[in-house]
Design a protein around this motif. Structure first.
Motif, PDB file in Angstrom:
ATOM      1  N   SER A 192     -12.362 -22.538 -12.477  1.00 45.21           N
ATOM      2  CA  SER A 192     -12.410 -21.278 -13.213  1.00 45.21           C
ATOM      3  C   SER A 192     -11.033 -20.842 -13.703  1.00 45.21           C
ATOM      4  N   ALA A 193      -9.969 -21.236 -13.020  1.00 41.21           N
ATOM      5  CA  ALA A 193      -8.616 -20.887 -13.479  1.00 41.21           C
ATOM      6  C   ALA A 193      -8.357 -21.479 -14.865  1.00 41.21           C
ATOM      7  N   LEU A 194      -8.929 -22.634 -15.145  1.00 41.22           N
ATOM      8  CA  LEU A 194      -8.751 -23.253 -16.460  1.00 41.22           C
ATOM      9  C   LEU A 194      -9.575 -22.533 -17.521  1.00 41.22           C
ATOM     10  N   THR A 195     -10.840 -22.301 -17.228  1.00 40.92           N
ATOM     11  CA  THR A 195     -11.708 -21.678 -18.225  1.00 40.92           C
ATOM     12  C   THR A 195     -11.314 -20.229 -18.504  1.00 40.92           C
ATOM     13  N   GLU A 196     -10.780 -19.556 -17.513  1.00 42.66           N
ATOM     14  CA  GLU A 196     -10.351 -18.160 -17.691  1.00 42.66           C
ATOM     15  C   GLU A 196      -8.994 -18.061 -18.374  1.00 42.66           C
ATOM     16  N   SER A 197      -8.286 -19.171 -18.505  1.00 43.94           N
ATOM     17  CA  SER A 197      -6.954 -19.178 -19.119  1.00 43.94           C
ATOM     18  C   SER A 197      -6.968 -19.855 -20.481  1.00 43.94           C
ATOM     19  N   CYS A 198      -8.046 -19.753 -21.184  1.00 49.79           N
ATOM     20  CA  CYS A 198      -8.238 -20.257 -22.551  1.00 49.79           C
ATOM     21  C   CYS A 198      -8.080 -21.765 -22.692  1.00 49.79           C
ATOM     22  N   PHE A 199      -8.429 -22.523 -21.655  1.00 50.08           N
ATOM     23  CA  PHE A 199      -8.508 -23.974 -21.785  1.00 50.08           C
ATOM     24  C   PHE A 199      -9.967 -24.347 -22.002  1.00 50.08           C
ATOM     25  N   GLU A 200     -10.196 -25.322 -22.851  1.00 46.99           N
ATOM     26  CA  GLU A 200     -11.552 -25.826 -23.047  1.00 46.99           C
ATOM     27  C   GLU A 200     -11.602 -27.287 -22.636  1.00 46.99           C
ATOM     28  N   ASN A 201     -12.705 -27.683 -22.045  1.00 49.49           N
ATOM     29  CA  ASN A 201     -12.865 -29.047 -21.563  1.00 49.49           C
ATOM     30  C   ASN A 201     -13.211 -29.965 -22.719  1.00 49.49           C
ATOM     31  N   ILE A 202     -12.469 -31.055 -22.826  1.00 49.56           N
ATOM     32  CA  ILE A 202     -12.739 -32.057 -23.854  1.00 49.56           C
ATOM     33  C   ILE A 202     -13.538 -33.207 -23.265  1.00 49.56           C
ATOM     34  N   ARG A 203     -13.138 -33.640 -22.085  1.00 49.54           N
ATOM     35  CA  ARG A 203     -13.786 -34.774 -21.437  1.00 49.54           C
ATOM     36  C   ARG A 203     -13.622 -34.637 -19.933  1.00 49.54           C
ATOM     37  N   LEU A 229       0.636 -22.264 -18.317  1.00 51.19           N
ATOM     38  CA  LEU A 229       0.181 -21.673 -19.580  1.00 51.19           C
ATOM     39  C   LEU A 229       1.325 -21.286 -20.528  1.00 51.19           C
ATOM     40  N   PRO A 230       2.416 -20.672 -20.053  1.00 51.41           N
ATOM     41  CA  PRO A 230       3.507 -20.330 -20.986  1.00 51.41           C
ATOM     42  C   PRO A 230       4.196 -21.563 -21.594  1.00 51.41           C
ATOM     43  N   LEU A 231       4.009 -22.732 -21.019  1.00 46.91           N
ATOM     44  CA  LEU A 231       4.610 -23.957 -21.541  1.00 46.91           C
ATOM     45  C   LEU A 231       3.755 -24.604 -22.625  1.00 46.91           C
ATOM     46  N   CYS A 232       2.571 -24.046 -22.856  1.00 50.96           N
ATOM     47  CA  CYS A 232       1.611 -24.637 -23.778  1.00 50.96           C
ATOM     48  C   CYS A 232       1.662 -23.975 -25.149  1.00 50.96           C
ATOM     49  N   HIS A 233       1.209 -24.727 -26.133  1.00 52.05           N
ATOM     50  CA  HIS A 233       1.007 -24.207 -27.483  1.00 52.05           C
ATOM     51  C   HIS A 233      -0.434 -24.533 -27.876  1.00 52.05           C
ATOM     52  N   ASP A 234      -0.856 -24.091 -29.039  1.00 48.55           N
ATOM     53  CA  ASP A 234      -2.205 -24.434 -29.499  1.00 48.55           C
ATOM     54  C   ASP A 234      -2.352 -25.941 -29.507  1.00 48.55           C
ATOM     55  N   ASP A 235      -3.417 -26.425 -28.964  1.00 46.85           N
ATOM     56  CA  ASP A 235      -3.754 -27.855 -28.898  1.00 46.85           C
ATOM     57  C   ASP A 235      -2.981 -28.645 -27.852  1.00 46.85           C
ATOM     58  N   THR A 236      -2.252 -27.997 -26.943  1.00 46.49           N
ATOM     59  CA  THR A 236      -1.653 -28.729 -25.825  1.00 46.49           C
ATOM     60  C   THR A 236      -2.774 -29.357 -25.015  1.00 46.49           C
ATOM     61  N   LEU A 237      -2.585 -30.599 -24.596  1.00 43.77           N
ATOM     62  CA  LEU A 237      -3.555 -31.285 -23.762  1.00 43.77           C
ATOM     63  C   LEU A 237      -3.105 -31.236 -22.309  1.00 43.77           C
ATOM     64  N   LEU A 238      -4.059 -31.012 -21.436  1.00 41.42           N
ATOM     65  CA  LEU A 238      -3.793 -30.899 -20.005  1.00 41.42           C
ATOM     66  C   LEU A 238      -4.736 -31.857 -19.277  1.00 41.42           C
ATOM     67  N   GLY A 251     -10.288 -34.565 -15.677  1.00 40.15           N
ATOM     68  CA  GLY A 251     -10.688 -34.096 -16.991  1.00 40.15           C
ATOM     69  C   GLY A 251      -9.516 -33.871 -17.913  1.00 40.15           C
ATOM     70  N   LEU A 252      -9.822 -33.845 -19.184  1.00 37.45           N
ATOM     71  CA  LEU A 252      -8.856 -33.563 -20.220  1.00 37.45           C
ATOM     72  C   LEU A 252      -9.226 -32.214 -20.812  1.00 37.45           C
ATOM     73  N   TRP A 253      -8.270 -31.320 -20.808  1.00 37.66           N
ATOM     74  CA  TRP A 253      -8.473 -29.959 -21.284  1.00 37.66           C
ATOM     75  C   TRP A 253      -7.514 -29.683 -22.421  1.00 37.66           C
ATOM     76  N   ARG A 254      -7.888 -28.758 -23.293  1.00 35.85           N
ATOM     77  CA  ARG A 254      -7.045 -28.393 -24.441  1.00 35.85           C
ATOM     78  C   ARG A 254      -6.947 -26.867 -24.504  1.00 35.85           C
ATOM     79  N   VAL A 255      -5.775 -26.401 -24.868  1.00 37.62           N
ATOM     80  CA  VAL A 255      -5.608 -24.975 -25.096  1.00 37.62           C
ATOM     81  C   VAL A 255      -6.393 -24.637 -26.354  1.00 37.62           C
ATOM     82  N   SER A 256      -7.253 -23.673 -26.249  1.00 38.09           N
ATOM     83  CA  SER A 256      -8.032 -23.271 -27.416  1.00 38.09           C
ATOM     84  C   SER A 256      -7.495 -21.953 -27.930  1.00 38.09           C
TER      85      SER A 256
END
Length: 71
Positions: free
Chosen positions: A43-54, A23-32, A64-69
């Motif tokens: 849940s670690a992803l959803t609780e850490s402000c990542f949103e699922n794209i696909r 998470l500290p390596l990410c910025h807004d719109d980082t893709l994971l 899956g592809l996740w994005r920092v929201s």
């Protein structure tokens, strides 16, 4: 980073330990891109402000592809 790939060893709950380190390596719109066992707890992803794209599944793998929201 703009794009991070995570493919931790299956069956050891590594995702919940890795996400706080990434998470500290990410910025807004980082893709994971994340690849886990099919029944992994994400849940670690959803609780850490990542949103699922696909997301998709095979017989044994969930990916899956996740994005920092903006939280």
């Amino acid at each position: 980073y703009d794009l991070i790939f995570l493919d931790p060893p299956f069956g050891h709950d590594w995702l919940s330990r890795i996400v706080p380190l990434v998470l500290p390596l990410c910025h807004d719109d980082t893709l994971l891109y994340v690849e886990t066992e099919k029944n992994a707890d994400l849940s670690a992803l959803t609780e850490s402000c990542f949103e699922n794209i696909r997301e998709g599944k095979t017989q044994q793998v969930r990916y899956g592809l996740w994005r920092v929201s903006e939280a």
